[in-house]
Design an enzyme around this catalytic site. Structure first.
Site, PDB file in Angstrom:
ATOM      1  N   CYS A 286       0.794  -1.236   0.000  1.00 27.67           N
ATOM      2  CA  CYS A 286       0.000   0.000   0.000  1.00 27.67           C
ATOM      3  C   CYS A 286       0.825   1.283   0.000  1.00 27.67           C
ATOM      4  CB  CYS A 286      -0.920   0.002   1.217  1.00 27.67           C
ATOM      5  SG  CYS A 286      -2.127  -1.312   1.165  1.00 27.67           S
TER       6      CYS A 286
HETATM    7  N1  LIG Z   1      -2.432  -6.247   1.945  1.00 32.43           N
HETATM    8  C1  LIG Z   1      -2.892  -5.201   2.594  1.00 32.43           C
HETATM    9  O1  LIG Z   1      -2.543  -4.980   3.731  1.00 32.43           O
HETATM   10  C2  LIG Z   1      -3.905  -4.257   1.978  1.00 32.43           C
HETATM   11  C3  LIG Z   1      -4.528  -3.330   2.814  1.00 32.43           C
HETATM   12  C4  LIG Z   1      -5.463  -2.465   2.293  1.00 32.43           C
HETATM   13  C5  LIG Z   1      -5.757  -2.507   0.937  1.00 32.43           C
HETATM   14  N2  LIG Z   1      -5.130  -3.424   0.120  1.00 32.43           N
HETATM   15  C6  LIG Z   1      -5.496  -3.431  -1.291  1.00 32.43           C
HETATM   16  O2  LIG Z   1      -6.318  -4.572  -1.545  1.00 32.43           O
HETATM   17  C7  LIG Z   1      -6.055  -5.076  -2.848  1.00 32.43           C
HETATM   18  C8  LIG Z   1      -5.640  -6.533  -2.762  1.00 32.43           C
HETATM   19  O3  LIG Z   1      -4.431  -6.606  -2.031  1.00 32.43           O
HETATM   20  P1  LIG Z   1      -3.916  -7.953  -1.385  1.00 32.43           P
HETATM   21  O4  LIG Z   1      -2.828  -7.559  -0.443  1.00 32.43           O
HETATM   22  O5  LIG Z   1      -5.032  -8.769  -0.849  1.00 32.43           O
HETATM   23  O6  LIG Z   1      -3.278  -8.663  -2.680  1.00 32.43           O
HETATM   24  P2  LIG Z   1      -2.831 -10.204  -2.809  1.00 32.43           P
HETATM   25  O7  LIG Z   1      -1.826 -10.232  -3.888  1.00 32.43           O
HETATM   26  O8  LIG Z   1      -2.493 -10.742  -1.457  1.00 32.43           O
HETATM   27  O9  LIG Z   1      -4.150 -10.937  -3.290  1.00 32.43           O
HETATM   28  C9  LIG Z   1      -4.726 -10.740  -4.526  1.00 32.43           C
HETATM   29  C10 LIG Z   1      -5.345 -12.058  -4.978  1.00 32.43           C
HETATM   30  O10 LIG Z   1      -6.014 -11.800  -6.199  1.00 32.43           O
HETATM   31  C11 LIG Z   1      -5.812 -12.915  -7.045  1.00 32.43           C
HETATM   32  N3  LIG Z   1      -6.074 -12.494  -8.408  1.00 32.43           N
HETATM   33  C12 LIG Z   1      -5.293 -11.785  -9.243  1.00 32.43           C
HETATM   34  N4  LIG Z   1      -5.922 -11.595 -10.415  1.00 32.43           N
HETATM   35  C13 LIG Z   1      -7.127 -12.167 -10.318  1.00 32.43           C
HETATM   36  C14 LIG Z   1      -8.224 -12.311 -11.205  1.00 32.43           C
HETATM   37  N5  LIG Z   1      -8.200 -11.790 -12.416  1.00 32.43           N
HETATM   38  N6  LIG Z   1      -9.299 -12.984 -10.768  1.00 32.43           N
HETATM   39  C15 LIG Z   1      -9.319 -13.516  -9.529  1.00 32.43           C
HETATM   40  N7  LIG Z   1      -8.320 -13.431  -8.658  1.00 32.43           N
HETATM   41  C16 LIG Z   1      -7.229 -12.763  -9.039  1.00 32.43           C
HETATM   42  C17 LIG Z   1      -4.400 -13.341  -6.745  1.00 32.43           C
HETATM   43  O11 LIG Z   1      -4.167 -14.685  -7.150  1.00 32.43           O
HETATM   44  C18 LIG Z   1      -4.336 -13.167  -5.236  1.00 32.43           C
HETATM   45  O12 LIG Z   1      -4.742 -14.326  -4.550  1.00 32.43           O
HETATM   46  C19 LIG Z   1      -5.002  -4.149  -3.438  1.00 32.43           C
HETATM   47  O13 LIG Z   1      -5.628  -3.148  -4.173  1.00 32.43           O
HETATM   48  C20 LIG Z   1      -4.342  -3.553  -2.222  1.00 32.43           C
HETATM   49  O14 LIG Z   1      -3.762  -2.309  -2.494  1.00 32.43           O
HETATM   50  C21 LIG Z   1      -4.208  -4.306   0.621  1.00 32.43           C
END
Ligand SMILES: NC(=O)c1ccc[n+]([C@@H]2O[C@H](COP(=O)([O-])OP(=O)(O)OC[C@H]3O[C@@H](n4cnc5c(N)ncnc54)[C@H](O)[C@@H]3O)[C@@H](O)[C@H]2O)c1
Length: 455
Positions: A286
């Site tokens: 983030c």
């Molecule tokens: N990790 C954090 O602490 C956090 C906190 C707040 C916001 N976010 C936001 O949340 C969002 C997700 O982050 P995250 O950390 O969970 O990412 P991540 O990489 O841990 O998880 C994303 C998941 O999406 C899957 N994916 C990718 N393309 C896909 C598709 N086309 N169809 C279905 N699944 C698909 C991946 O395989 C993965 O399992 C981002 O925008 C991030 O900025 C993350």
């Protein structure tokens, strides 16, 4: 008045009461797309609160592990997942045709930057296309991924509307930013208020009703753009404040003042001050990324985001600062150069007690130290092996070494990059020739003695 207002009233309202009833009865089927650090805890939460949940992901390994009742994220134990899977309330699937059966679809896919540091909305676009293929009347679609103001209505909505269904009339679209803080034991998903902006009043009402069923509080705002701006504001606030304390660290260090002592005392002021802590550089999905989503969008309006750029500049310089401090300390305390020095890096994750190494400064530090001729090993209790990454592909498959007296004593310096609680800092103090501490971990663990240089 908008085009939506010109639609016949009956068709406009057709599906909403039914979905509202299903949410109320907790029979509404919730589909979560993207089962990562954000999507998985959210899927568990909805299932725990009685909703039937299907998680969709493109990673077959995750689907297999989840359906077997196991976990792939350290701080989400299998004991949380297994009962939900066994009770039939949580399942994972790679078959996106199943989205058609969902009443609410929540999108939690990654939003990285391209190598030119511009928003990479590929994942949102591909996911939007999947949802569009099976979109039906009455569905609620919520985007949670962090992104710039306008993504929901300018990027996602046109994709969803390609088949002829209209947002606000046939289906409902909202944005609700994820505020997950992985590993935070005080504020899990349910305890964090959720901001929601709807594309129209019905979307807002339905999304609010859905989240009201699972989180402590919802905060409705006037539009998806406002909700998107709120998420970026929160992360820019952190990036800028971290840059400020990183700069103060460098200044105070030159003056022989300990910045951590300064912050601990400053935070006793009961108003007008909030502690942020310096470190070896920004990490995670983030804070190093999201602010640049706004920078990119602001350019469309001819505006420069100077605070964001300056914070990025200062934070990006931190690994260089740490390497310089390490090099000086080796020279002063051991009379030796960085070249050929054995460095034991403690912690690879971008923050403590998690197994997430995305954007971690540790990877940059390994690269810099090795470029200077040092020999680097790392120990991280939660990252046994370095996963492939775009920028640090050459580090793929390196393995964590065990932490023991012999290994610590053999290193010319121990470099603490992540302050995991489970590391035995006493053992480090007892055997290390020199400790470079970028997190004030030794002092926080109450360890006295040893040759510790803060950086
Ligand atoms: N990790 C954090 O602490 C956090 C906190 C707040 C916001 N976010 C936001 O949340 C969002 C997700 O982050 P995250 O950390 O969970 O990412 P991540 O990489 O841990 O998880 C994303 C998941 O999406 C899957 N994916 C990718 N393309 C896909 C598709 N086309 N169809 C279905 N699944 C698909 C991946 O395989 C993965 O399992 C981002 O925008 C991030 O900025 C993350």
């Amino acid at each position: 008045m908008s085009r939506r207002a010109a639609q016949p009233l009956r068709s406009r309202r057709a599906a909403a009461p039914d979905l509202a009833r299903r949410i109320e009865a907790r029979t509404a089927k919730v589909g979560i797309i993207g089962l990562g650090y954000v999507g998985l805890p959210l899927a568990c939460l909805f299932a725990e609160q009685g909703f039937p949940v299907t998680g969709f992901d493109i990673d077959p390994k995750k689907i297999e592990v989840l359906n077997a009742g196991r976990s792939y994220i350290k701080h989400i134990p299998a004991t949380r997942i297994r009962p939900l899977v066994r009770a039939g309330r949580l399942e994972a699937s790679g078959n996106f045709a199943g989205l058609k059966q969902m009443d609410a679809v929540i999108i939690c896919v990654p939003t990285p930057l391209t190598k030119f540091r511009e928003p990479d909305l590929r994942f949102i676009v591909v996911t939007g296309e999947s949802v569009a293929r099976t979109l039906r009347k009455g569905q609620l679609v919520v985007l949670e991924s962090s992104t710039y103001p306008g993504t929901t209505t300018e990027v996602l909505k046109p994709i969803l509307e390609r088949g002829g269904l209209k947002s606000g009339r046939d289906f409902h679209l909202a944005y609700s930013p994820e505020r997950e803080d992985p590993g935070n034991e005080t504020y899990g998903t349910a305890a964090i208020p959720k901001v929601i902006g709807g594309d129209g009043a019905t979307a807002l009402k339905l999304a609010k009703q859905l989240y009201d069923g699972v989180v402590v509080k919802t905060v409705p705002v006037s539009s998806p753009e406002t909700a998107e701006a709120i998420k970026l504001t929160e992360n820019i606030f952190r990036a800028v404040n971290i840059a400020m304390v990183n700069e103060l660290k460098v200044i105070f260090d030159a003056m022989g003042i300990d910045v951590w002592e300064v912050i601990e005392a400053a935070k006793t002021k009961p108003f007008g001050f909030m502690p942020f802590y310096p470190g070896p550089g920004l990490g995670g999905h983030c804070i190093p990324i999201d602010p640049f989503y706004l920078t990119w969008k602001a350019r469309e309006f001819g505006i420069n985001t100077r605070f964001i750029e300056l914070a990025g500049e200062i934070n990006t310089l931190m690994p260089r600062y740490v390497v310089n401090r390490l090099s000086e300390a080796l020279s002063t305390h051991a009379g030796r150069a960085l070249r050929k020095a054995k460095i034991l890096m403690l912690g690879l994750a971008y923050k403590k007690n998690v197994d997430d190494m995305r954007e971690s400064p540790s990877l940059t530090l390994i690269g810099m130290l090795e470029a200077a001729g040092a020999v680097v090993d790392y120990h991280d209790p939660y990252i046994a092996r370095i996963k492939p990454s775009r920028e640090h592909g050459h580090l793929t498959d390196r393995r964590s070494v065990p932490l023991n007296a012999k290994r610590i004593a053999a290193a010319d310096a121990v470099l603490i990059v992540t302050d995991h609680d489970s590391v035995d800092y006493r053992l480090v103090a007892k055997h290390a020739k020199l400790v470079i501490d970028t997190r004030n971990a030794m002092a926080k663990a109450g360890v006295r003695g040893g040759k510790v240089v803060k950086a």
